[in-house]
Write an enzyme that holds these catalytic residues in place. Structure first.
Site: not given
Length: 370
Positions: A98, A120, A134, A208, A210, A241
Site C-alpha cells: 500500500d 498482499e 496507505e 515511524h 505518519r 527511521h
C-alpha cells in the site's frame, strides 16, 4: 517463442522484504523473464534488504529527494515508469502492499494497459485516512488490479465486499513468512549481540508511521520513559527511521537514557535477530505484526487502527493506541503477567506457511497461459 516479461516495481523496505522471496521464485522459473525496478522512494533501506537476498535491480528511478512530498513521489514514479514501460513493456507487473510506489506503479501500468498483480491485497482498516495515505492507496490499487493475492481469508472477504470478482482473487498467505524462512536459514547468532548482549529483558520498539508524528510520538516517548524508570529489569532497542521528523525527537528525548538503545535502521537479518532475542515487541509497523507470530513474540500495536486484524483476532497482537498511560499499563501487564504473555506467545500464526511465493508464481503462470 520469447518468454513473457514480468516486472516487479518496488521502492520501500517493506516491499523489498516481501517481494524478495517472490522475485527469487520468478527468477528460478524458466518460463518467464524477470525485471526488477526500484523507484528510489527509499534508498539505503531497500538496498540493505536486496543485498541480503542477493537481488540486483535492473533499473533505479532514483527519485528520492530530501523532504519529498507524496505528490512529488507519485509524479516522479509515473513519469519514470512511463519511459521504462515504453522501452521494456512487460506482459505483467507485480506491486506489493500500500505504498505510494505500489499505487503509482500500478497506475503507470494501468495507463499502459499492462495487467497488474497486487501482492498482499485486501487489507483494510475501514477508515480512509487512517493510516494515511496507505488505506487509500490499497483501495485504489484494488480497483485497477487484474489479479489480487490476498494473504488471508479476511483480506479475501474485504476484496469481495469491495466489488472485486472472486475469480480474480487467490488466498496465498503472506510472503513475509517466506522471507523469514529464508533469513532463518542464515547464521544469526551474533547479529543481536552487535546491538545488545545485556541481561535485562529486551523489548524491541519501532515507531515511524505518519499518523504517529507529532503529538502521538511525544506520548509514546512519555510512556517509554515511564516504563524503563518503573521496570528496572527492562532495556529497549529502538531502531530509528531515516526520517528526521521522527529521529530528531527520539534523539533529543531518549538519547541520554541508558535503558534505551537508539540505533540506526537495522539490516533485515539483524532486525530478525533482535526480534528473536526480544521478550516482546512494541510497534506501529504492519510488517512486524506479521513477522512476530512466526517467532512466537507478542506484539503491542501503538496505533488506533490496524489492517492486520487477523493477528488481533488470533491474539498474537493487541491494539493499544498511543495514550501514554495505556501503553504503560499494557506493557506492564505483559512483563508481570506470565499467563497473559504465554497466551500471546503461543497463539497460532495466521499469516501463512512460507509457501506463498510458490502459489503466487503458479497463479501468474496460469494467467499468462504458460
Amino acid at each position: 517463442m520469447q518468454r513473457p516479461l514480468v516486472t516487479f516495481v518496488l521502492g520501500t523496505r517493506p516491499e523489498a522484504i516481501k517481494l524478495s522471496p517472490l522475485i527469487i521464485a520468478f527468477k528460478a522459473s524458466e518460463k518467464v523473464q524477470t525485471r526488477v525496478i526500484l523507484t528510489g522512494q527509499h534508498i539505503e533501506m531497500v538496498t540493505q534488504v536486496t543485498n541480503i537476498f542477493n537481488i540486483k535491480e535492473d533499473f533505479n528511478l532514483n527519485l528520492m529527494q530530501h523532504g519529498q512530498s507524496l505528490t512529488f513521489i507519485t509524479n516522479s514514479i509515473l513519469n519514470g515508469l512511463d519511459a521504462e514501460f515504453s522501452k521494456n513493456k512487460p506482459q505483467f507487473i507485480l506491486v506489493q502492499g500500500d505504498t505510494t510506489t505500489a499505487f503509482a506503479g500500478a497506475l503507470a501500468a494501468f495507463y499502459k494497459n499492462i495487467p497488474i498483480g497486487h501482492v498482499e491485497a485486501g487489507l483494510r482498516t475501514g477508515s480512509l485516512d487512517n493510516p494515511f495515505p496507505e488505506e487509500a492507496n490499497r483501495r485504489l490499487i484494488s480497483q485497477i488490479s487484474t489479479l489480487h493475492f490476498a494473504p488471508t481469508k479476511n483480506a479475501y472477504l474485504n476484496l469481495i465486499n469491495s466489488g472485486i470478482n472472486k475469480e480474480n482473487i487467490q488466498i496465498t498467505g503472506n510472503t513475509v513468512v517466506d522471507a523469514l524462512k529464508i533469513i532463518a536459514e542464515k547464521d544469526l547468532k551474533n547479529k543481536c549481540n552487535e546491538i545488545y548482549s545485556g541481561g535485562d529483558y529486551l523489548i524491541l520498539l519501532t515507531v515511524h508511521r505518519r499518523e504517529n508524528w507529532g503529538e502521538n510520538l511525544k506520548n509514546i516517548i512519555i510512556a517509554i520513559k515511564k516504563i524503563v524508570q518503573f521496570h528496572t529489569n527492562i532495556s529497549i532497542v529502538l531502531p530509528m527511521h531515516k526520517n528526521k521528523i521522527v529521529r530528531d525527537i527520539l534523539k533529543n528525548e531518549l538519547g541520554e537514557n541508558p535503558k534505551v538503545i537508539l540505533t540506526e535502521t537495522l539490516p533485515y537479518d539483524q532486525l530478525i535477530s533482535v526480534m528473536k532475542k526480544s521478550y516482546f515487541i512494541i510497534t506501529d509497523s504492519g510488517g512486524i505484526q506479521e513477522e512476530a507470530p512466526t517467532l512466537a513474540k507478542p506484539v503491542l500495536v501503538i496505533r488506533e487502527t490496524t489492517e492486520r486484524t487477523e493477528s488481533i483476532e488470533a491474539k498474537t497482537s493487541k491494539l493499544i493506541g498511543t495514550n501514554p498511560d495505556n501503553i504503560f499499563k499494557e506493557v506492564s501487564e505483559l512483563i508481570l503477567n506470565k499467563t497473559k504473555y504465554q497466551k500471546m506467545a503461543k497463539a497460532i500464526n495466521p499469516y501463512g506457511d512460507g509457501n506463498s511465493s510458490k502459489r503466487i508464481l503458479s497463479h501468474c503462470l496460469n494467467f499468462l497461459k504458460i
